[in-house]
Motif scaffolding. Structure first.
Motif, PDB file in Angstrom:
ATOM      1  N   LEU A 126       0.833  -1.197   0.000  1.00  0.00           N
ATOM      2  CA  LEU A 126       0.000   0.000   0.000  1.00  0.00           C
ATOM      3  C   LEU A 126       0.863   1.241   0.000  1.00  0.00           C
ATOM      4  O   LEU A 126       1.927   1.268   0.610  1.00  0.00           O
ATOM      5  CB  LEU A 126      -0.894  -0.042   1.243  1.00  0.00           C
ATOM      6  N   GLY A 127       0.410   2.271  -0.672  1.00  0.00           N
ATOM      7  CA  GLY A 127       1.110   3.547  -0.668  1.00  0.00           C
ATOM      8  C   GLY A 127       0.153   4.673  -0.323  1.00  0.00           C
ATOM      9  O   GLY A 127      -1.049   4.588  -0.612  1.00  0.00           O
ATOM     10  N   ALA A 128       0.666   5.724   0.301  1.00  0.00           N
ATOM     11  CA  ALA A 128      -0.180   6.855   0.686  1.00  0.00           C
ATOM     12  C   ALA A 128       0.691   8.075   0.966  1.00  0.00           C
ATOM     13  O   ALA A 128       1.893   7.965   1.205  1.00  0.00           O
ATOM     14  CB  ALA A 128      -0.998   6.523   1.926  1.00  0.00           C
ATOM     15  N   SER A 129       0.065   9.221   0.941  1.00  0.00           N
ATOM     16  CA  SER A 129       0.736  10.452   1.354  1.00  0.00           C
ATOM     17  C   SER A 129       0.276  10.775   2.773  1.00  0.00           C
ATOM     18  O   SER A 129      -0.594  10.111   3.329  1.00  0.00           O
ATOM     19  CB  SER A 129       0.381  11.594   0.404  1.00  0.00           C
ATOM     20  N   MET A 130       0.876  11.795   3.351  1.00  0.00           N
ATOM     21  CA  MET A 130       0.446  12.283   4.667  1.00  0.00           C
ATOM     22  C   MET A 130      -0.031  13.723   4.540  1.00  0.00           C
ATOM     23  O   MET A 130       0.163  14.376   3.514  1.00  0.00           O
ATOM     24  CB  MET A 130       1.607  12.215   5.662  1.00  0.00           C
ATOM     25  N   VAL A 131      -0.652  14.196   5.613  1.00  0.00           N
ATOM     26  CA  VAL A 131      -1.019  15.600   5.693  1.00  0.00           C
ATOM     27  C   VAL A 131      -0.458  16.172   6.981  1.00  0.00           C
ATOM     28  O   VAL A 131      -0.175  15.440   7.932  1.00  0.00           O
ATOM     29  CB  VAL A 131      -2.550  15.805   5.677  1.00  0.00           C
ATOM     30  N   LYS A 221     -13.152  20.145  13.306  1.00  0.00           N
ATOM     31  CA  LYS A 221     -12.385  20.078  14.553  1.00  0.00           C
ATOM     32  C   LYS A 221     -10.889  20.296  14.358  1.00  0.00           C
ATOM     33  O   LYS A 221     -10.186  20.654  15.303  1.00  0.00           O
ATOM     34  CB  LYS A 221     -12.628  18.724  15.240  1.00  0.00           C
ATOM     35  N   VAL A 222     -10.379  20.031  13.162  1.00  0.00           N
ATOM     36  CA  VAL A 222      -8.965  20.284  12.857  1.00  0.00           C
ATOM     37  C   VAL A 222      -8.853  20.862  11.454  1.00  0.00           C
ATOM     38  O   VAL A 222      -9.787  20.781  10.651  1.00  0.00           O
ATOM     39  CB  VAL A 222      -8.090  19.000  12.964  1.00  0.00           C
ATOM     40  N   LYS A 223      -7.693  21.435  11.161  1.00  0.00           N
ATOM     41  CA  LYS A 223      -7.416  22.005   9.841  1.00  0.00           C
ATOM     42  C   LYS A 223      -6.228  21.286   9.211  1.00  0.00           C
ATOM     43  O   LYS A 223      -5.314  20.868   9.921  1.00  0.00           O
ATOM     44  CB  LYS A 223      -7.089  23.497   9.968  1.00  0.00           C
ATOM     45  N   VAL A 224      -6.225  21.139   7.913  1.00  0.00           N
ATOM     46  CA  VAL A 224      -5.090  20.577   7.184  1.00  0.00           C
ATOM     47  C   VAL A 224      -4.386  21.703   6.444  1.00  0.00           C
ATOM     48  O   VAL A 224      -5.015  22.447   5.676  1.00  0.00           O
ATOM     49  CB  VAL A 224      -5.538  19.475   6.198  1.00  0.00           C
ATOM     50  N   LEU A 225      -3.086  21.835   6.678  1.00  0.00           N
ATOM     51  CA  LEU A 225      -2.318  22.934   6.090  1.00  0.00           C
ATOM     52  C   LEU A 225      -1.566  22.538   4.823  1.00  0.00           C
ATOM     53  O   LEU A 225      -1.248  23.403   4.003  1.00  0.00           O
ATOM     54  CB  LEU A 225      -1.316  23.484   7.111  1.00  0.00           C
ATOM     55  N   ALA A 226      -1.231  21.252   4.683  1.00  0.00           N
ATOM     56  CA  ALA A 226      -0.458  20.818   3.515  1.00  0.00           C
ATOM     57  C   ALA A 226      -0.507  19.309   3.385  1.00  0.00           C
ATOM     58  O   ALA A 226      -0.755  18.594   4.357  1.00  0.00           O
ATOM     59  CB  ALA A 226       1.001  21.275   3.643  1.00  0.00           C
ATOM     60  N   VAL A 227      -0.271  18.822   2.154  1.00  0.00           N
ATOM     61  CA  VAL A 227      -0.169  17.383   1.910  1.00  0.00           C
ATOM     62  C   VAL A 227       1.233  17.074   1.414  1.00  0.00           C
ATOM     63  O   VAL A 227       1.881  17.911   0.776  1.00  0.00           O
ATOM     64  CB  VAL A 227      -1.222  16.882   0.884  1.00  0.00           C
ATOM     65  N   THR A 241       0.095  21.381  -1.710  1.00  0.00           N
ATOM     66  CA  THR A 241       1.172  20.475  -1.317  1.00  0.00           C
ATOM     67  C   THR A 241       2.281  21.259  -0.625  1.00  0.00           C
ATOM     68  O   THR A 241       2.359  22.488  -0.724  1.00  0.00           O
ATOM     69  CB  THR A 241       1.768  19.768  -2.542  1.00  0.00           C
ATOM     70  N   PHE A 242       3.164  20.542   0.074  1.00  0.00           N
ATOM     71  CA  PHE A 242       4.333  21.193   0.666  1.00  0.00           C
ATOM     72  C   PHE A 242       5.204  21.807  -0.425  1.00  0.00           C
ATOM     73  O   PHE A 242       5.772  22.885  -0.244  1.00  0.00           O
ATOM     74  CB  PHE A 242       5.141  20.184   1.482  1.00  0.00           C
ATOM     75  N   ARG A 243       5.337  21.101  -1.543  1.00  0.00           N
ATOM     76  CA  ARG A 243       6.167  21.623  -2.636  1.00  0.00           C
ATOM     77  C   ARG A 243       5.628  22.959  -3.122  1.00  0.00           C
ATOM     78  O   ARG A 243       6.384  23.908  -3.350  1.00  0.00           O
ATOM     79  CB  ARG A 243       6.218  20.610  -3.783  1.00  0.00           C
ATOM     80  N   GLU A 244       4.322  23.048  -3.286  1.00  0.00           N
ATOM     81  CA  GLU A 244       3.711  24.304  -3.733  1.00  0.00           C
ATOM     82  C   GLU A 244       3.961  25.433  -2.736  1.00  0.00           C
ATOM     83  O   GLU A 244       4.007  26.611  -3.112  1.00  0.00           O
ATOM     84  CB  GLU A 244       2.202  24.131  -3.899  1.00  0.00           C
ATOM     85  N   GLN A 245       4.129  25.064  -1.458  1.00  0.00           N
ATOM     86  CA  GLN A 245       4.307  26.075  -0.411  1.00  0.00           C
ATOM     87  C   GLN A 245       5.782  26.307  -0.069  1.00  0.00           C
ATOM     88  O   GLN A 245       6.111  26.926   0.942  1.00  0.00           O
ATOM     89  CB  GLN A 245       3.517  25.669   0.830  1.00  0.00           C
TER      90      GLN A 245
END
Length: 328
Positions: A126-131, A221-227, A241-245
């Motif tokens: 399995l593969g996945a990204s994080m936030v 309840k929470v916010k996501v700032l980047a993937v 994405t982090f790269r975009e930021q």
């Protein structure tokens, strides 16, 4: 009893004792009893859902259950040692993650297992990204604002990982190093307690799979700032994405693979690989996992070995640049 009969009886006992091992090497007979897969996380982890879906199909196809044995803690070392010391007959498997096979060898000065010498790969899984998610009390809506806030509160901002010494921990180390901030690391044994403490405000931020926090995001309840993925997630396309930021080093892809103890017969490995690859290639499972931001990664054992070796080189360089070392 005469000597001839005694010898025959002893020979029969020896054959009977050897029979299970002989059958284990016969791909047509394997498996004949339930299999155990040792997982380096606590129950309720986001991987549990995916693994249980595969276990259902495995039982349908083979007639044998795939029993999940959670062994959290120690950066996956507890789980790894459990499997490497198990009989190499294919009935005890390991769900190894990125950190166990490609990060730990570079962060621990002494590691009680060798990913290549102590295990045989079955297949990638399995593969996945994080936030990067933050508690609602954090006055930031993107990474630039978060970094400015963290710099204004040195040593007082905390981030959670789903265990010490793995990719979710290392993401925070990299952000500290690249942004010049000083977040305090708070490790947990699995994603559920990390999410609970994030929502409760005991930690300010966390690096987690999207699936682990999406219900809390949807509930406000929470916010996501980047993937951490190369592209934005289809499940949350509004998040950059982090790269975009401006943080390309935070492009982190996490994965899990299935491995067996070294010494497991090649015929058994081939049989296991065939069963898992068949499940992972099914269109139904792929669609189910898309809704969880997961990707199926069926592979041959040889393909996984090459994949892990390349990933290990990447992490070796990241560890060297950051200067991070795990505590003993």
């Amino acid at each position: 009893m005469n000597r001839r009969n005694a010898c025959l009886q002893l020979g029969g006992l020896a054959l009977a004792a050897a029979a299970p091992w002989a059958r284990a090497q016969d791909p047509a007979a394997f498996p004949e009893r339930p299999l155990r897969i040792v997982v380096p996380f606590a129950p309720g982890n986001t991987l549990d859902t995916a693994l249980r879906q595969v276990a259902e199909e495995f039982k349908k196809n083979t007639g044998q259950p795939l029993l999940i044995d959670n062994k959290p803690g120690g950066s996956g070392i507890i789980a790894a040692q459990t499997v490497m010391s198990a009989p190499p007959d294919g009935y005890t498997l390991l769900l190894a993650n990125t950190s166990m096979f490609t990060v730990n060898p570079h962060t621990f000065a002494r590691l009680p297992y060798d990913p290549e010498k102590n295990f045989k790969p079955v297949s990638n899984f399995l593969g996945a990204s994080m936030v990067m998610a933050v508690n609602n009390s954090v006055p930031a809506n993107d990474i630039k604002e978060f970094v400015a806030w963290a710099k204004a509160h040195p040593g007082k901002v905390s981030f959670a990982s789903f265990t010490a010494g793995n990719s979710s921990h290392f993401a925070g180390v990299l952000l500290n190093q690249r942004a010049g901030i000083d977040m305090v690391h708070v490790p947990f044994n699995g994603t559920p307690p990390a999410v609970t403490n994030l929502v409760g405000g005991q930690v300010d931020a966390a690096f987690l799979p999207l699936l682990a926090v999406k219900p809390q995001v949807d509930a406000g309840k929470v916010k996501v700032l980047a993937v951490t993925s190369p592209q934005r997630s289809a499940l949350m396309p509004q998040v950059a994405t982090f790269r975009e930021q401006g943080y390309p080093d935070l492009e982190i892809y996490i994965w899990a693979a299935i491995a067996a103890p070294a010494g497991t017969p090649d015929a058994v490995i081939a049989r296991l690989n065939g069963e898992f690859v068949k499940i992972l290639r099914s269109a139904e499972l792929k669609e189910k996992w898309k809704t969880m931001d997961f990707e199926t990664l069926p592979s041959t054992p040889q393909e996984f070995t090459r994949f892990a070796q390349a990933d290990s080189k990447r992490w070796a360089e990241a560890v060297r640049i950051s200067g991070f070392k795990a505590s003993e």
